[in-house]
Scaffold this motif. Sequence first.
Motif, PDB file in Angstrom:
ATOM      1  N   ILE A  83       1.061  -1.167  -0.036  1.00 36.13           N
ATOM      2  CA  ILE A  83      -0.130  -0.021  -0.122  1.00 36.13           C
ATOM      3  C   ILE A  83       0.918   1.281  -0.068  1.00 36.13           C
ATOM      4  CG2 ILE A  83      -1.770   1.432   1.087  1.00 36.13           C
ATOM      5  CD1 ILE A  83      -2.504  -1.446   2.858  1.00 36.13           C
ATOM      6  N   GLY A  84       0.929   2.067  -1.234  1.00 32.84           N
ATOM      7  CA  GLY A  84       1.703   3.237  -1.213  1.00 32.84           C
ATOM      8  C   GLY A  84       1.011   4.370  -1.401  1.00 32.84           C
ATOM      9  N   ASP A  85       1.484   5.511  -1.253  1.00 32.09           N
ATOM     10  CA  ASP A  85       0.888   6.763  -1.384  1.00 32.09           C
ATOM     11  C   ASP A  85       1.283   7.319  -2.702  1.00 32.09           C
ATOM     12  OD1 ASP A  85       0.009   9.605  -1.406  1.00 32.09           O
ATOM     13  OD2 ASP A  85       0.950  10.211   0.480  1.00 32.09           O
ATOM     14  N   MET A  86       0.536   7.424  -3.855  1.00 32.28           N
ATOM     15  CA  MET A  86       0.773   7.755  -5.272  1.00 32.28           C
ATOM     16  C   MET A  86       1.310   9.438  -5.312  1.00 32.28           C
ATOM     17  SD  MET A  86      -1.812   6.296  -7.431  1.00 32.28           S
ATOM     18  CE  MET A  86      -1.013   6.654  -9.066  1.00 32.28           C
ATOM     19  N   ASN A  87       1.005  10.064  -3.986  1.00 36.54           N
ATOM     20  CA  ASN A  87       1.593  11.448  -4.057  1.00 36.54           C
ATOM     21  C   ASN A  87       3.216  11.412  -3.703  1.00 36.54           C
ATOM     22  OD1 ASN A  87      -0.639  12.720  -4.617  1.00 36.54           O
ATOM     23  ND2 ASN A  87      -1.206  12.716  -2.540  1.00 36.54           N
ATOM     24  N   VAL A  88       3.668  10.410  -3.200  1.00 33.13           N
ATOM     25  CA  VAL A  88       5.227  10.158  -2.874  1.00 33.13           C
ATOM     26  C   VAL A  88       5.645   9.902  -4.209  1.00 33.13           C
ATOM     27  CG1 VAL A  88       6.906   8.743  -1.914  1.00 33.13           C
ATOM     28  CG2 VAL A  88       4.939   9.325  -0.577  1.00 33.13           C
ATOM     29  N   LEU A  89       4.917   9.321  -5.223  1.00 32.80           N
ATOM     30  CA  LEU A  89       5.484   8.986  -6.545  1.00 32.80           C
ATOM     31  C   LEU A  89       5.477  10.368  -7.290  1.00 32.80           C
ATOM     32  CD1 LEU A  89       3.467   5.754  -7.631  1.00 32.80           C
ATOM     33  CD2 LEU A  89       5.990   5.902  -6.794  1.00 32.80           C
ATOM     34  N   ASP A  90       4.609  11.141  -7.009  1.00 37.01           N
ATOM     35  CA  ASP A  90       4.558  12.569  -7.719  1.00 37.01           C
ATOM     36  C   ASP A  90       5.769  13.256  -7.368  1.00 37.01           C
ATOM     37  OD1 ASP A  90       2.334  11.879  -9.114  1.00 37.01           O
ATOM     38  OD2 ASP A  90       1.247  13.135  -7.819  1.00 37.01           O
ATOM     39  N   ALA A  91       6.241  13.156  -5.774  1.00 42.24           N
ATOM     40  CA  ALA A  91       7.423  13.691  -5.184  1.00 42.24           C
ATOM     41  C   ALA A  91       8.613  13.153  -6.053  1.00 42.24           C
ATOM     42  CB  ALA A  91       7.423  13.634  -4.005  1.00 42.24           C
ATOM     43  N   HIS A 116      11.139   5.799   0.957  1.00 42.20           N
ATOM     44  CA  HIS A 116      10.019   6.491   1.598  1.00 42.20           C
ATOM     45  C   HIS A 116       8.767   5.685   0.978  1.00 42.20           C
ATOM     46  CE1 HIS A 116       7.946   9.458   4.092  1.00 42.20           C
ATOM     47  NE2 HIS A 116       7.408   9.798   3.143  1.00 42.20           N
ATOM     48  N   TYR A 117       8.500   5.545  -0.274  1.00 45.04           N
ATOM     49  CA  TYR A 117       7.404   5.075  -0.590  1.00 45.04           C
ATOM     50  C   TYR A 117       7.295   3.488  -0.365  1.00 45.04           C
ATOM     51  CZ  TYR A 117       4.585   2.681  -4.192  1.00 45.04           C
ATOM     52  OH  TYR A 117       3.484   1.915  -4.772  1.00 45.04           O
ATOM     53  N   TRP A 118       8.331   2.743  -0.392  1.00 38.15           N
ATOM     54  CA  TRP A 118       8.192   1.451   0.031  1.00 38.15           C
ATOM     55  C   TRP A 118       7.921   1.418   1.627  1.00 38.15           C
ATOM     56  CZ3 TRP A 118       6.975  -1.531  -3.549  1.00 38.15           C
ATOM     57  CH2 TRP A 118       7.352  -1.485  -4.835  1.00 38.15           C
ATOM     58  N   LYS A 119       8.262   2.438   2.558  1.00 36.47           N
ATOM     59  CA  LYS A 119       8.235   2.527   3.885  1.00 36.47           C
ATOM     60  C   LYS A 119       6.861   2.819   4.239  1.00 36.47           C
ATOM     61  CE  LYS A 119      12.974   2.554   4.919  1.00 36.47           C
ATOM     62  NZ  LYS A 119      14.199   3.266   5.354  1.00 36.47           N
ATOM     63  N   LYS A 120       5.961   2.910   3.251  1.00 41.31           N
ATOM     64  CA  LYS A 120       4.709   3.301   3.602  1.00 41.31           C
ATOM     65  C   LYS A 120       4.855   4.845   4.109  1.00 41.31           C
ATOM     66  CE  LYS A 120       2.590  -0.984   4.034  1.00 41.31           C
ATOM     67  NZ  LYS A 120       1.803  -2.059   4.956  1.00 41.31           N
TER      68      LYS A 120
END
Length: 194
Positions: free
Chosen positions: A98-106, A129-133
């Motif tokens: 489960i990941g925050d897609m906004n981190v992908l935008d960053a 940071h993405y992988w660590k939720k």
Amino acid sequence: MILFRAESGDIKEYVFQSRITPTGTYREYLESIPEDNPLYCKVTIENNLEKVRGLNIRSIGLFLFGELKDALIFSSKIYHGNARIYTVAIEEQSIMHIGDMNVLDAITTALQLGLHKNDRDSFDGFCSHYWKKGKTFSPCYEYIVKQAVVQELICTTEECAEFDREYMESTFVEHSNIYRQKLLQIYRQNKFKF
């Protein structure tokens, strides 16, 4: 657990109880992007995410959303309104990440700023940071799962196209008639707790 799946409108409509599994087309899509194409940044990001994790579940998983608004935004952003949105059921053990897609935008912004070349440790830190939720101020959670079972078609291609037009005009999901209608429909069907 009930989640949302945004699917291309070019794919045959799923029926109730259809089992959806990953097709592997995302990896094929990435491999088809030439290096001189501006979209090639996606390849760089996915390769770095895979390197940091040591495992590439993003290319072998099925992407779902925890909220209708996020599925609608994705349908507009990726399919430009040529999409369908379904409610799907999953078993919790099917969740790979489960990941925050906004981190992908960053991460995309960091790449565009050249951080992957100038400060590799920081860039890898974003990926980690993405992988660590890790999450942002207003998270957009994507669920990467092994499979899902279709429960209901929530938005037709026509409704997704209408949402796309409304969203492009206002940029606020909450201002969309389609979003409000579908949220009310879901609420009335008591499929979700609010």
